[in-house]
Design a protein around this motif. Structure first.
Motif: not given
Lengths: 177, 459
Positions: A56, A59, A103-104, A106-107, A110-111, A113-114, A117
């Motif tokens: 977390g 991110v 949008e940046f 979020i992008l 999200a990436f 976090a993914g 992981m």
């Protein structure tokens, strides 16, 4: 036993049993161990004595970097690199930059976090010692496995085997590295 | 497999972990030659239609955008109508997977995977439309900020560029969300695989997932964060699309209600499409105990709620047109209702307004035939809504001398028709090759159902 040992694995039938076993192994002082289960079980990391993931925070950091990148990319393009006067509006017309900044953010988050992981879990990794278990394929089905690794300080082949057997598993298996 | 009765609970009680695996993996593990006949029939219909799409795109690229009916004053026509329609459909998938995840709605679990796939395939169709509409689709990358010899940046102040970022982010984050969700299920298929090809194929896709507790912990956190960022993302995407319109000064577009009402419309159309896909799927794959009546009824309720918001949007638009006192606004809305294209408006009210009213009754919400029928009606209605907003508004702008009409050409229709082929081809491949239901999440649900009694797992 000519090959090197990864650890000792014990198989259980239910989430309740593996949580119980993990708690006992944790209080017996084992550190290098992990459970392999078909679905996330809320109390399991805690029972194993695993630390909370830092995902977390990472991110959050990347989200801030993403927001700054998004905003200042537009700021730079519109005020320094190619200032374009449109109807006398200010060059830094920040309300127009909000959406791309968003949008940046979020992008990036999200990436992060993914990929964080996947990266921290060591994926992609085609080989893992736990796959050497004879019935490793049941882990993603309906079996719950606790594996105490041989690199643990308290690990002793016979004692640990006895300990695992005392937890009442289906069986205890030596897993090769 | 035991027979299960229809139920309104989230899952039928008394299921086992292995049972979940069996029912989800069975259609995927089946031998190629034992693929059910309906699947082959459906694919043999979808593929030629997808071929029509490919051919239309080929024709478009070789002949230029003049093959469409777009012209002044209706420069945005079918491509934009269809773009907004498809991307709206995608939104329900994200809503189910992200928003319901955050609200801990357990009924999302058995339909989220398929709904996410629907999102992706809808976004494929939607995302290509604006690119194909560019005139020179092969230089679409000029929209991106990239170091170029021309020393140029994209116009960041334009909603059209915001769109690119919104849709680009949406498509890539949706794909990531979907894939991350699939990893444990790929691992499960890998471990069940009987043939070495299957083992290799799913092994590759699973990236070597072991299911360790530590991995699950990070996985769970990452999944939750993906859900949390997708929530505002999905709201922003359709809002940004609405801004393409409402930032313009055209009467009928320049309206602050557009972003929220576009989002509601997107969810409305999306849930309709979820029903269109799920009702046949649960029947064909025998999933009535996993995708229960509860899911269908909840989707119907969402449809009703968002449908009523959309209806309110129509009313408010008309009111604001009148209340603005602006002559052009007033005329646009008057001609929207009573003008040459008034039929489109009234059909829209019929499909989106009247046809959803039976959903107030539980007997309709739990009748799959009715639901399917209403969902199809709503899909048509939502297409008409975009037709009314985009095309009808453009035909009559300010100066009567510049008014014009729009006539769709063969290629307008063939490209749109073709997108269905693309969508259903991808959909059929998805339900054949990938687990259409998240098995690890279903097992979690079974675990909760078994250990916490039956009271917690209800609608």
């Amino acid at each position: 036993m000519s090959k090197e040992l990864f650890g000792l694995a014990a198989e259980f039938n239910s989430p309740e049993e593996i949580i119980e076993a993990a708690k006992k192994a944790n209080s017996a002082g084992y550190k290098n161990m992990d459970a392999y289960v078909p679905f996330p079980i809320e109390d399991l990391p805690n029972a194993l004595g695993q630390k909370e993931t830092r995902l977390g925070w990472v991110v959050l950091g990347m989200a801030i970097i993403g927001a700054l990148t998004g905003f200042f990319m537009q700021y730079y393009a519109n005020t320094y690199f190619y200032p374009l006067n449109a109807g006398g509006k200010p060059m830094n017309s920040w309300p127009n930059f909000v959406i791309i900044t968003f949008e940046f953010t979020i992008l990036f988050s999200a990436f992060t976090a993914g990929l964080f992981m996947l990266g921290r879990n060591g994926l992609p990794r085609p080989y893992h010692p736990i796959f050497n278990m004879e019935k490793a394929q049941n882990i993603t089905g309906d079996k719950f496995v606790l594996c105490i690794e041989s690199k643990d300080k308290k690990f002793n082949l016979n004692k640990t085997k006895d300990f695992l057997a005392s937890l009442n598993p289906n069986y205890v298996e030596e897993v090769e590295l | 497999m035991a027979k299960f009765k229809e139920t309104t609970r989230v899952i039928v009680p008394g299921q086992t972990y292995a049972g979940i695996d069996d029912v989800i993996a069975e259609p995927i593990e089946r031998d190629l030659f034992k693929t059910p006949r309906w699947w082959w029939i459906a694919l043999s219909i979808a593929l030629p239609i997808a071929g029509l799409w490919v051919f239309s795109v080929f024709w478009l690229i070789t002949h230029g955008i003049g093959i469409f009916g777009n012209n002044q004053p209706v420069a945005w026509a079918y491509p934009i109508v269809n773009f907004v329609w498809w991307i709206g459909i995608g939104h329900a998938g994200t809503l189910i997977s992200a928003v319901l995840l955050l609200f801990r709605q357990q009924w999302r679990t058995s339909i989220n995977r398929a709904a996410e796939a629907m999102t992706l395939f809808a976004v494929v169709n939607a995302g290509l439309y604006p690119i194909l509409h560019l005139g020179r689709p092969w230089v679409f990358y000029w929209l991106f900020p990239y170091p170029n010899t021309q020393g140029l940046w994209p116009q960041f102040r334009s909603p059209l560029d915001w769109d690119l970022f919104a849709i680009g982010t949406y498509a890539s984050v949706s794909a990531l969300f979907w894939y991350i969700g699939l990893i444990p299920d790929f691992a499960s298929l890998r471990d069940r695989a009987k043939g070495s090809f299957m083992q290799w194929f799913y092994g590759l896709l699973s990236l070597g997932w072991t299911g360790s507790a530590k991995a699950w912990q990070r996985y769970g956190r990452a999944y939750l964060i993906l859900g949390a960022v997708s929530f505002p993302l999905v709201l922003s995407v359709h809002s940004t699309i609405a801004l393409d319109f409402s930032v313009a000064q055209l009467p009928g577009w320049n309206n602050t209600i557009l972003p929220p009402y576009f989002v509601a419309g997107a969810v409305f159309a999306g849930f309709a499409f979820v029903l269109i896909l799920m009702i046949p799927l649960r029947k064909a794959y025998g999933l009535k105990h996993v995708i229960t009546m509860n899911h269908l009824e909840n989707s119907a309720k969402m449809m009703l709620a968002t449908g009523m918001i959309v209806l309110y949007g129509y009313a408010l638009e008309l009111f604001m047109g009148w209340y603005s006192g602006v002559e052009f606004e007033r005329y646009t809305y008057w001609s929207r209702v009573f003008g040459d294209h008034g039929w489109a408006f009234w059909l829209l009210i019929f499909f989106n307004g009247l046809m959803i009213q039976p959903l107030w009754f539980k007997s309709v919400r739990t009748n799959t035939k009715w639901l399917f029928f209403i969902a199809v009606m709503v899909s048509i209605g939502m297409w008409l809504e975009r037709f009314v907003i985009v095309i009808v508004s453009l035909t009559t702008d300010f100066m009567p001398s510049s008014w014009g009409d729009f006539h769709a050409t063969f290629w307008d229709r063939s490209l749109y028709f073709g997108t269905f082929g693309v969508f259903f081809t991808l959909w059929l491949l998805f339900i054949r090759l990938f687990p259409a239901i998240a098995s690890s999440e279903m097992k979690e649900l079974v675990h909760h159902d078994n250990s916490h009694g039956h009271s917690e797992v209800h609608s």
